[in-house]
Design a protein around this motif. Structure first.
Motif, PDB file in Angstrom:
ATOM      1  N   ARG A 181      -9.964   3.870  23.912  1.00 25.46           N
ATOM      2  CA  ARG A 181     -10.076   2.950  22.819  1.00 25.46           C
ATOM      3  C   ARG A 181     -11.060   1.787  23.218  1.00 25.46           C
ATOM      4  O   ARG A 181     -11.778   1.367  22.540  1.00 25.46           O
ATOM      5  CB  ARG A 181      -8.936   2.728  22.336  1.00 25.46           C
ATOM      6  CG  ARG A 181      -8.198   3.453  21.210  1.00 25.46           C
ATOM      7  CD  ARG A 181      -6.761   2.786  20.898  1.00 25.46           C
ATOM      8  NE  ARG A 181      -6.906   1.661  19.783  1.00 25.46           N
ATOM      9  CZ  ARG A 181      -6.829   2.289  18.625  1.00 25.46           C
ATOM     10  NH1 ARG A 181      -6.516   3.419  18.230  1.00 25.46           N
ATOM     11  NH2 ARG A 181      -7.057   1.591  17.466  1.00 25.46           N
ATOM     12  N   THR A 203     -10.041   0.987   9.790  1.00 18.62           N
ATOM     13  CA  THR A 203      -8.984   1.125  10.942  1.00 18.62           C
ATOM     14  C   THR A 203      -7.395   0.749  10.599  1.00 18.62           C
ATOM     15  O   THR A 203      -7.254  -0.102   9.562  1.00 18.62           O
ATOM     16  CB  THR A 203      -9.635   0.227  12.230  1.00 18.62           C
ATOM     17  OG1 THR A 203      -8.713   0.082  13.150  1.00 18.62           O
ATOM     18  CG2 THR A 203      -9.880  -1.170  11.530  1.00 18.62           C
ATOM     19  N   ASP A 205      -6.041  -0.905  13.079  1.00 16.71           N
ATOM     20  CA  ASP A 205      -5.902  -1.685  14.294  1.00 16.71           C
ATOM     21  C   ASP A 205      -6.192  -3.007  13.998  1.00 16.71           C
ATOM     22  O   ASP A 205      -7.650  -3.152  13.805  1.00 16.71           O
ATOM     23  CB  ASP A 205      -6.177  -0.922  15.405  1.00 16.71           C
ATOM     24  CG  ASP A 205      -5.863  -1.876  16.733  1.00 16.71           C
ATOM     25  OD1 ASP A 205      -5.905  -3.307  16.549  1.00 16.71           O
ATOM     26  OD2 ASP A 205      -5.698  -1.246  17.837  1.00 16.71           O
ATOM     27  N   ASP A 208      -8.775  -4.373  16.704  1.00 19.62           N
ATOM     28  CA  ASP A 208      -9.992  -3.621  16.562  1.00 19.62           C
ATOM     29  C   ASP A 208     -10.917  -4.404  15.698  1.00 19.62           C
ATOM     30  O   ASP A 208     -12.005  -4.839  15.914  1.00 19.62           O
ATOM     31  CB  ASP A 208      -9.979  -2.197  15.976  1.00 19.62           C
ATOM     32  CG  ASP A 208      -9.532  -1.137  16.831  1.00 19.62           C
ATOM     33  OD1 ASP A 208      -9.500  -1.433  18.214  1.00 19.62           O
ATOM     34  OD2 ASP A 208      -9.288  -0.039  16.374  1.00 19.62           O
TER      35      ASP A 208
END
Lengths: 262, 259
Positions: A181, A203, A205, A208
């Motif tokens: 990742r 996403t 996340d 991220d």
């Protein structure tokens, strides 16, 4: 390059359930809204990350943008033109592998340039993109012979070889281990800075998004509305542990109703 | 410690022959001591002798070839028509709505029920038998193909749309490779059904084939020949299944086993 304008976008599906269950807010036959009057604007060449809880309609919005699905009302304009059907100007990168499993890496990448007349030029171009994602010597491998990260990179090569205006990525890092990742994050950001394409990425996340994006959008509630729409002008590489980014991180965590301090 | 199937096979090559040996011994014992005459219940040695005899005079080869020819032709026609029709049903909703009820209605009718009509329409000889083989394989192939098309991951169609593949390209590069593993399995199943049906079909309208051999030998009270027919049917059935399994190991279907 592509500037995107999402205008009053609404998407509703008919409720397929025949009987109303206890506590079910929807009446059978009634339309269920997943997107409610979404308005967003993204500039040319932006790296946009869209955050939100699962099932909030983010993926639906991407599918409408890609032309795979249609809006109930409202519209999406790309460079002033309304999106009505899929086109190879914007390539979709799928959550699970979208590589065709019966084709080798080479054949998958070839898909986008299959109509090129000059065979030599075509081969050179395919090779160039396979080399770019560091899959040299894996041209004749089938997707099932590659690791998850390699599959994702092969899909990127397939997307980029057609020289699209925009990449649409639906949770592209799902199912990858932590190290892969981190590497993919870096690769996508490098690729974005290097070729300057618009990227729209959904996403889960938050990190991220904060590390990668020029522009983040937080969606929430059912049906989904835009809860946060902000440009990030921080230089990369970014440290999300301190300063303004850390504050923004807290804000987004709070907005999504979660905490990273347990 | 319990061993797996392959470990047992590796441990002793003769193990698969054990059950056969037991059956052969029981068979010989029954033939000798049951009181049935040699004509009614010939023993394995007598049948082995008859096999030698029929191999030598060529009748066994001739009947086997006749049966295999009918199965091959009927099965090929069924596959050539059934696979495209299955793709049509899986891809075109209107075709599915119109044709599927008819197919579901015809499918449960045993091919054997068609025997009187087949004889009336096609006379005697190879044609009615081939027609029955065709019927027996056609419906399983159509239905399995249509189901396989319906089960294709929608992502692949989105990829196809995204890269602007034409309808023809989508069929050639997405649909056909995607359904190939399931179609090969369907072909393997239908070839065994076809082999079951050919024997029955040959008991009516023809003068050759393993089914005819069995019926004719019964009329001549040659139970040893009946048994020879049964043994050869079993052997060829195993061989056909082996061939179809090899087909399933083709490189173009390898992805389905590994992903």
């Amino acid at each position: 390059m592509a500037s995107i304008k999402i205008e009053n976008l609404v998407k509703a599906y008919p409720n397929r359930r025949h009987h109303r269950r206890k506590g079910d807010p929807y009446v059978p036959g009634q339309m269920i809204k997943v997107l409610d009057d979404v308005n967003l604007e993204f500039a040319d060449g932006e790296m946009v990350c869209i955050l939100g809880p699962s099932g909030c309609g983010k993926s639906t919005m991407l599918k409408i943008l890609a032309g795979f699905d249609t809006a109930t009302s409202g519209r999406i304009l790309v460079d002033g033109r309304e999106v009505t059907e899929p086109t190879s100007d914007y390539i979709f990168v799928f959550q699970q592998s979208g590589l065709l499993p019966w084709m080798t890496v080479w054949q998958n990448v070839e898909l986008g340039v299959r109509h090129m007349q000059d065979e030599e030029e075509k081969a050179a171009q395919i090779q160039e993109y396979i080399d770019m994602v560091e899959l040299s010597n894996f041209e004749q491998h089938f997707p099932h012979q590659l690791s998850g990260g390699m599959q994702r990179r092969a899909e990127l090569a397939r997307a980029l070889v057609v020289n699209p205006d925009m990449l649409i990525m639906d949770e592209p890092f799902t199912g990858l281990d932590f190290l892969t990742r981190m590497k993919m994050r870096e690769e996508v950001v490098n690729m974005h800075e290097f070729i300057g394409k618009s990227i729209l990425m959904v996403t889960h996340d938050i990190d991220d998004a904060l590390v990668m994006a020029d522009h983040i959008v937080v969606m929430g509630d059912t049906p989904a509305r835009v809860k946060l729409d902000r440009k990030l002008t921080f230089d990369r590489p970014r440290d999300i542990g301190t300063g303004e980014l850390a504050e923004l991180r807290d804000e987004v965590y709070f907005m999504l109703g979660v905490s990273y301090v347990v | 410690m319990l061993r797996s199937i392959s470990e047992w096979r590796g441990a002793n090559q003769l193990l698969p022959a054990v059950a056969f040996a037991i059956v052969l011994v029981l068979w010989e014992l029954v033939a000798r001591f049951s009181g049935w005459s040699e004509t009614v219940f010939p023993g394995p040695l007598a049948v082995l002798g008859s096999i030698g005899e029929m191999v030598e005079n060529g009748t066994l080869l001739q009947h086997s070839a006749a049966s295999l020819y009918r199965v091959t032709v009927g099965f090929y026609i069924a596959a050539l028509l059934g696979i495209p029709l299955g793709i049509l049903l899986g891809r075109v909703a209107l075709a599915n709505v119109i044709l599927n009820p008819l197919i579901q209605f015809l499918r449960p009718i045993s091919p054997l029920a068609w025997i009187p009509l087949a004889m009336l329409w096609f006379g005697i000889g190879d044609k009615p038998a081939i027609f029955l083989i065709f019927l027996s394989s056609f419906f399983p192939i159509v239905v399995s193909t249509a189901v396989a098309v319906g089960a294709i991951n929608p992502i692949y169609f989105q990829v196809s749309a995204n890269f602007c593949l034409s309808r023809k390209e989508t069929n050639l590069r997405i649909v056909i490779p995607a359904i190939l593993p399931d179609v090969v399995t369907a072909l393997r199943i239908s070839v065994s059904i076809a082999w079951l049906v050919v024997v029955a079909a040959e008991m009516i309208a023809v003068q050759s084939g393993l089914g005819y051999l069995i019926l004719d030998s019964r009329n001549a009270l040659r139970m040893d020949y009946v048994m020879v027919g049964m043994i050869v049917i079993g052997l060829i059935g195993v061989f056909l299944d082996y061939v179809m399994r090899r087909l399933g190991r083709l490189e173009s279907t390898a992805w389905a086993r590994k992903s």
